[in-house]
Design a protein around this motif. Structure first.
Motif, PDB file in Angstrom:
ATOM      1  N   THR A 195     -52.633  -1.760   5.161  1.00  0.00           N
ATOM      2  CA  THR A 195     -53.595  -1.629   6.246  1.00  0.00           C
ATOM      3  C   THR A 195     -53.461  -0.250   6.891  1.00  0.00           C
TER       4      THR A 195
ATOM      5  N   ARG B  61     -53.874   0.952   9.875  1.00  0.00           N
ATOM      6  CA  ARG B  61     -53.132   1.087  11.128  1.00  0.00           C
ATOM      7  C   ARG B  61     -51.636   1.151  10.871  1.00  0.00           C
ATOM      8  N   GLU B  62     -51.119   0.255  10.052  1.00  0.00           N
ATOM      9  CA  GLU B  62     -49.675   0.215   9.803  1.00  0.00           C
ATOM     10  C   GLU B  62     -49.236   1.410   8.962  1.00  0.00           C
ATOM     11  N   MET B  63     -50.138   1.872   8.088  1.00  0.00           N
ATOM     12  CA  MET B  63     -49.823   3.062   7.296  1.00  0.00           C
ATOM     13  C   MET B  63     -49.585   4.248   8.233  1.00  0.00           C
TER      14      MET B  63
ATOM     15  N   VAL C 287     -48.553   4.114  11.365  1.00  0.00           N
ATOM     16  CA  VAL C 287     -47.272   3.899  12.055  1.00  0.00           C
ATOM     17  C   VAL C 287     -46.141   4.371  11.137  1.00  0.00           C
ATOM     18  N   LEU C 288     -46.300   4.048   9.851  1.00  0.00           N
ATOM     19  CA  LEU C 288     -45.257   4.378   8.876  1.00  0.00           C
ATOM     20  C   LEU C 288     -45.153   5.886   8.628  1.00  0.00           C
TER      21      LEU C 288
END
Lengths: 412, 412
Positions: free
Chosen positions: B62, B64-66, B68-69
């Motif tokens: 996803t 968004r999480e990419m 964050v990562l």
């Protein structure tokens, strides 16, 4: 239908496979209808990798930048775990400490939590999302990234549970609960279903490294029910409770804690005058050396002797300081001994039972173990003994206080 | 005493040793009295490591999480560079994109910058600090971490320079400036001291991958003087300027750009009716295939032919779509050709000089190179030729337009 805060440490999220296993576990709780907030640490090894990079550049990196650096470790985990949850059809959203506004003071590397804004999290929970929060980190009032220091992720979990008024804060670790003593030392050590906060505090501070003492204190202060469970094995774990009506049924002693991390220092021939304790201990604490047990013998000929314990790595430094002081105040010899161990019996039941210490001394005496120092508190008795007798002492006490696991007889 | 924004890419900060070298360079500017804001990318390899972790879990993580990562990559670099600066006695402070409030829209993985709060940075600059900002990242209005997509760190640098009204935005890279053409193809290629924004845009979009086109556009829009320099070699680099009085002295052609990343598609026998171009190109763009050059031949017998170029990896997909369309509209054959190259001459001087295209065609013809497609704009002429003639064409044009480096005669 409870609100659970679940914390998974570095080993539990050490690989992407393990992160997937954590996601399975969290999804199971969700499918049972629970609301879940997950707190994770950095993948094991990651924090050390980052510290090594910093040390390549600077021996003592500035605390502010160190926090900026190491806080990336948890940020990686929250993203990966959120992805793993989403892959399982479980709506999830990750947040850094700063994003959920875990407000701390500005003591970089060892910040203390001041406040948490539960508002945003509540919105996500209401929308049916799992919230994945980076442990160990926060922001100060100026938005600088801070970290909470060792075991900080446990503290994050407890603080979130307090802010959200969670029904339970579950700490997943590599052991399946709190034991009467270390099972590696005593085969018959038994997992405790429950333990009181006070006992847990004594157990934790004495070396049962299941939970960080700070997290336990925090949980006690905010009445957060805390449970220690295994990431890898199913089970109920150990619930850490507030002392309640069941206290009457408490066993006298709940567990045997021990610790080989200390060393003993004795300075003899100290003039027995007011202020002598201060003159000895102040330079030690000024050098940032932590002192644990302190014993002062009754004096003779206006001379007395002090004995105290410090963490083993500090022995040499403490000894040097003590020799200098001895010269200054005209005291005698300074003797250091690192071959010691501390063994303690812990239990809230002691409060209402006299003679527990005597029972302990008797058990040790029977085994021919000499006691070098004694220190007592309301719910524990600690002794320092020769390190080589440690296992023997722990087993003898475990048996004396009836802590063994009992064979289960299904026909009983 | 200028305010400089300096951007160092992944290769320039690829190891702790290189980060120390960057710190040396920044300190030198500081000691000359300049104020410096540094923008850094993730250490080379780091972003790929993070993406691999994500792909372990999910094929299409996803967005968004990419974000964050991967945003952790730059965060590691800002901390390390700040430490390296502090070690040199150069007061420095690191900031993530969110911390300096690089506000973006919420298009994760390809966010666009909306606003930057220069206030906090100004305070640090006033206090004599170097500011180290994580490139490539920002936050949306809800505080979610976003990333700017490919080349985002260049864009961050330009945006900060614009917000702070910096005197110059310096992009440090592994080449020492913008060249008249690729020195690997033409030995005598010459570094340009200056190039206009418009020329740079054409050069960048045509495959001179020194600067991201988006950063150049941004710099042009906000009048930010941009300089490309080498991280590893001392030199003045190339200044990207606004067209000004010196325009009169502009050479007709400033550089030769080329690109082997495209493929050509021709569909013939297309009914020459209104809407035929639409019916062919809409399904292509609906499939998210980017089209570059488009040529429509004059029709015959109410039939016409379309030729256009796409990125090479899209050839097969585009060809399949085109065959389907051909059947639907009753057109003829569909031919794909990936063995092509695009060569362009670029120069603002063309505006005031007629006959430049003719000169180009003549030079190619002299070498026996057949031109397959032609496309012109105000400051460039592009042709598509057989890939095997690419080097020959570039060398011929480089010489025709007098771009060779001139031997320096110290006695002249």
């Amino acid at each position: 239908m409870a609100l659970l805060v679940q914390k998974f440490g570095g080993t539990s999220v050490g690989t992407t496979e393990r992160i997937e296993a954590v996601a399975d576990k969290v999804c199971r709780f969700r499918s049972e209808g629970h609301d879940v907030v997950v707190v994770v640490s950095a993948m094991s090894g990651e924090t050390n990798r980052l510290i090594a990079l910093a040390n390549d550049i600077m021996e003592e990196p500035t605390p502010r930048e160190m926090d900026v650096l190491v806080s990336t470790g948890e940020q990686v985990t929250i993203a990966l775990l959120s992805m793993a949850l989403q892959k399982r059809g479980c709506d999830a959203r990750s947040y850094t400490g700063g994003q959920v506004r875990i407000l701390t003071d500005n003591s970089h590397n060892k910040a203390r939590i001041r406040d948490i804004d539960a508002h945003r999290m509540q919105e996500d929970l209401d929308a049916g999302r799992v919230i994945v929060v980076a442990g160990f980190q926060g922001v100060d009032e100026h938005g600088n990234i801070t970290t909470l220091g060792r075991g900080g992720s446990d503290t994050t979990a407890v603080a979130l549970a307090a802010a959200l008024k969670a029904d339970e804060c579950q700490i997943y670790t590599d052991v399946d609960g709190v034991y009467t003593t270390d099972p590696r030392v005593v085969d018959s050590a038994r997992r405790l279903d429950r333990i009181t906060f006070e006992e847990m505090l004594e157990m934790a501070s004495l070396g049962s490294k299941v939970l960080q003492i700070r997290a336990v204190e925090f949980a006690g202060k905010y009445n957060v029910p805390l449970r220690v469970l295994s990431s890898f094995v199913e089970g109920e774990g150990t619930l850490i409770t507030f002392e309640d009506d069941t206290a009457m049924e408490q066993p006298v002693v709940s567990g045997i804690a021990f610790n080989r991390d200390e060393a003993k220092l004795t300075i003899s021939g100290v003039p027995d005058t007011p202020g002598s304790a201060l003159s000895i201990l102040k330079p030690i604490s000024d050098a940032n050396i932590e002192v644990d047990m302190i014993v002062q013998n009754v004096g003779q000929d206006n001379k007395t002797a002090f004995t105290f314990t410090v963490n083993r790595p500090d022995l040499k430094r403490a000894q040097d300081i003590l020799r200098r002081i001895s010269d200054e105040i005209g005291a005698g010899e300074v003797i250091g001994d690192s071959k010691i161990a501390k063994v303690s019996i812990v239990g809230v039941g002691m409060r209402s039972h006299a003679g527990v210490a005597t029972q302990m001394f008797e058990a040790l005496s029977k085994e021919g173990i000499n006691i070098q120092m004694i220190s007592t508190s309301e719910i524990k008795v600690s002794v320092v003994i020769d390190e080589k007798y440690l296992e023997l002492a722990v087993r003898a006490l475990h048996s004396t206080f009836g802590l063994e696991s009992v064979g289960v007889d299904e026909n009983a």
